[in-house]
Scaffold this active site. Structure first.
Site, PDB file in Angstrom:
ATOM      1  N   SER A 197       4.807   1.552   0.641  1.00 54.03           N
ATOM      2  CA  SER A 197       5.828   1.486  -0.406  1.00 54.03           C
ATOM      3  C   SER A 197       5.794   2.683  -1.347  1.00 54.03           C
ATOM      4  O   SER A 197       6.831   3.124  -1.820  1.00 54.03           O
ATOM      5  CB  SER A 197       5.675   0.182  -1.192  1.00 54.03           C
ATOM      6  OG  SER A 197       4.364   0.072  -1.703  1.00 54.03           O
ATOM      7  N   LYS A 249      -8.017   0.263   2.679  1.00 56.04           N
ATOM      8  CA  LYS A 249      -7.065   0.321   3.787  1.00 56.04           C
ATOM      9  C   LYS A 249      -7.229   1.577   4.637  1.00 56.04           C
ATOM     10  O   LYS A 249      -6.370   1.913   5.429  1.00 56.04           O
ATOM     11  CB  LYS A 249      -5.651   0.246   3.230  1.00 56.04           C
ATOM     12  CG  LYS A 249      -5.444  -0.990   2.365  1.00 56.04           C
ATOM     13  CD  LYS A 249      -4.201  -0.856   1.557  1.00 56.04           C
ATOM     14  CE  LYS A 249      -4.215  -1.778   0.371  1.00 56.04           C
ATOM     15  NZ  LYS A 249      -3.199  -1.442  -0.584  1.00 56.04           N
ATOM     16  N   THR A 260       0.698  -1.260   0.000  1.00 56.80           N
ATOM     17  CA  THR A 260       0.000   0.000   0.000  1.00 56.80           C
ATOM     18  C   THR A 260       0.725   1.309   0.000  1.00 56.80           C
ATOM     19  O   THR A 260       1.918   1.395   0.239  1.00 56.80           O
ATOM     20  CB  THR A 260      -0.981   0.030   1.169  1.00 56.80           C
ATOM     21  OG1 THR A 260      -2.112   0.603   0.701  1.00 56.80           O
ATOM     22  CG2 THR A 260      -0.497   0.671   2.364  1.00 56.80           C
TER      23      THR A 260
END
Length: 181
Positions: free
Chosen positions: A132, A41, A9
């Site tokens: 990331s 998320k 994510t």
């Protein structure tokens, strides 16, 4: 043989003019394979007054969301205190210390990045990014915040789209939430 690393994510929060938005992409990758494109998320907590997002293990993040909601119940209306208490418990508790996730939590007045290493960061410029693709989203958000009059929601959407175009572990299936007043 070890299991492939789960890469999860990009989460971004932006604050401007007393408003905040948090968003995340939908990609979950296992090793070099996209396992899911439409994961959510980010979520609202505390009756919509707090928004939160996670990067890392889903099960670990859900545990942390529950713990954080407990802290919000204990310290109603005091996001900084709830964040400090979660960071302290996360760092000192033997079980929680092993959780592999990071959180961003925000309300109308504050925003924090929390980690199991005891990190508790409230940025000077109102921008928080994890995951990331976090550095890509943060750079894009910073430029948009400085050079436009876009709303936090629009900045989050555009910055996450840019991150999704650059980071192989981030996509452009974006969810953006804003807390209620």
């Amino acid at each position: 043989m070890p299991l492939p690393e789960i890469r999860a994510t990009t989460i971004l929060a932006v604050r401007r003019d007393g408003r905040v938005a948090i968003g995340g992409d939908g990609q979950v990758s296992i090793g070099h394979t996209v396992a899911k494109n439409s994961a959510v998320k980010v979520r609202v907590l505390k009756g919509g007054r707090v928004v939160a997002g996670f990067a890392g293990s889903v099960a670990d993040a859900l545990t942390l969301f529950e713990k954080f909601e407990e802290k919000l119940e204990r310290h109603p209306g005091n996001l900084p205190r709830a964040a400090v208490e979660l960071a302290k418990e996360w760092r000192s508790d033997r079980v929680l210390r092993r959780l592999e996730a990071m959180l961003i939590v925000a309300d109308q007045h504050h925003g924090f990045m929390l980690s199991g290493n005891g990190e508790l960061i409230e940025p000077d410029d109102g921008i928080l990014a994890i995951g990331s693709g976090g550095p890509y989203a943060e750079a894009a958000a910073r430029a948009l915040l400085r050079e436009t009059t876009l709303s936090p929601r629009d900045i989050v959407t555009k910055a996450l789209t840019i991150a999704g175009e650059l980071c192989i572990y981030t996509n452009t299936h974006i969810t953006v939430l804003e807390p209620t007043a």
